[in-house]
Scaffold this active site. Sequence first.
Site: not given
Length: 561
Positions: A97, A202, A264, A329-330
């Site tokens: 990431d 990200d 993302e 994870h969000d």
Amino acid sequence: MRAWWQEAVLYEVYCKSFYDSNGDGIGDLPGVLQKLPVLKELGIDCIWFTPIYASPQVDNGYDVSDYRAIDPAYGTMEDFRMVLERAHALGIRVVMDQVLNHTSDEHFWFRESRKSKDNPYRNYYIWQPPKEDGSEPNNWGSYFREGRGSAWEFDEATGEYYLHQYSVKMPDLNWEYPPLREEICDMLRFWADLGVDGFRLDVFTRLKKPEGFPDTKKAPDVLLDRNGFVVDKTMCTNVPGIHEIIHEMHEKVFGPCGVYTVGEGAGVNARNALSYTEKSRKELDTVYHFELAGRSKPNMRAEDFRRVEKAWFEVQKNGGWETQHFSNHDSPRQVSVYGAEGTYRKASARLLAVLLLTTPGTPILYQGEEIGMVNAAFGRIEDYNDRYTVGDYRSMLEKGADPGKALRLLTPKSRDNARTPYQWDGSAHAGFTEGTPWLKVNPSYPEINLEKDRKDPSGVFRGYQELLRLRKDHPVILDGELAFYLEDDPAIIAYTRENADETLLVLANLSGEEAPLSLPAELCMKAWKLLFAGRPECSGNFREKKTLAPWESEVYLLSDK
Ligand code: GLC
Ligand code: CA
């Protein structure tokens, strides 16, 4: 020739919650090292690590204080090298990431930047003078809604405000400043040189800010926005000039280093995806969109699935490449939102796996979905760590909402649902740690855990494993045409994947009710061989199928082709 990432299945590791090797309650790299064989057994091809860099952990690592160091809670650089080496030896690639929109306020650059207006690092961040009355430069609200709710924070030392789209402790970087761009490229090269195979970028669509920082015209959210500060997700998203930034990184790093990139894509949809991913643009290999699944998507209907998959298949046909995911994870847990907890948990988890792993593009799994983990509703706000949940809760209470009601509204959406520790077995703390876990373990663990699930031949783990193997045996999943049938059906999703050698047929009942099935004659007449059954007890004889049971799913192969 396909690139490796066009054939791969990614698996997202949220290190903090994966496996704790030393009893401090925090998942770590030696823990990942120990568990690599399980991922190999599952059959994934690549790990995506959410940020494991040095960080004060305000946003669990998305607040980086040193891009070139591993957070001591996760281990050392040597531990990372060992994971990388061992993963590679097992044929598993590693994607890191990269959080390039902001850093932690404890990053050396920011500590310098805030010291004085002529500090060499001043322009690494976005500083603006107050308005004449001393107030914030504009009405932008911050995503985490801390303090007064503004995306600007006043800094005494120099009498100016800095921009932070997320936490006050996560100042936005200034991509207008060439030395910052160079610095980031150097840092990316550092990781590429270390041998990592790719980067997940990200919130990459938000690196460029609109010129002059104009007020947003969006109406405030009556329940959430505070003091006139409005959270407008579009403000800093896909702003003209963003493409130059990404292209520059491609030319300086992604291309020359040969690393894979997946962005993302907040604000990316099937209409604008090619502007980032079409090969000749030389920007990104893939993006990861939220048109189907995401934190604020409360359900998924068969019709949404068809519409989104069709639109993205066009992206792929026009020179882009798509990705598939139902959770990360969000987001909340996919079974809880798009499937069903309770009786049909296993069936719906396997059905979602079928859809995820037989549609075009690169699937991205999130840890725990392969054992059908579900949401966890903690009864107290104190048990929540997610900045969104905590911030939204505070805003709602300030506006007079009842605390119990606020919690009930927010918890199904909380990112902590996905972040509870991995459920390895039925022992204390789900076998995640011998200490006290950093975030509560989901109380479902005696029932839902890897050890138990893996023993079940029709369990979720075995389902994922079989489907991952199918992808290797049937390249039609990678390159076949996609055609939908029963396009008006409210519950049944039916599609074929077809290339010159093979045809697959996928059937899935996206509902908890039995659903009548009447496939067109062109499909019924053919000889289909069952390859995978989401609910083996229901699969029966294809020709006699008049209905699909609740959450039933199957994959068939045309046997006489
Ligand atoms: C991305 C991450 C999320 C983080 C945010 C800010 O959306 O996935 O976890 O909070 O960016 O870095
Ligand atoms: Ca640990």
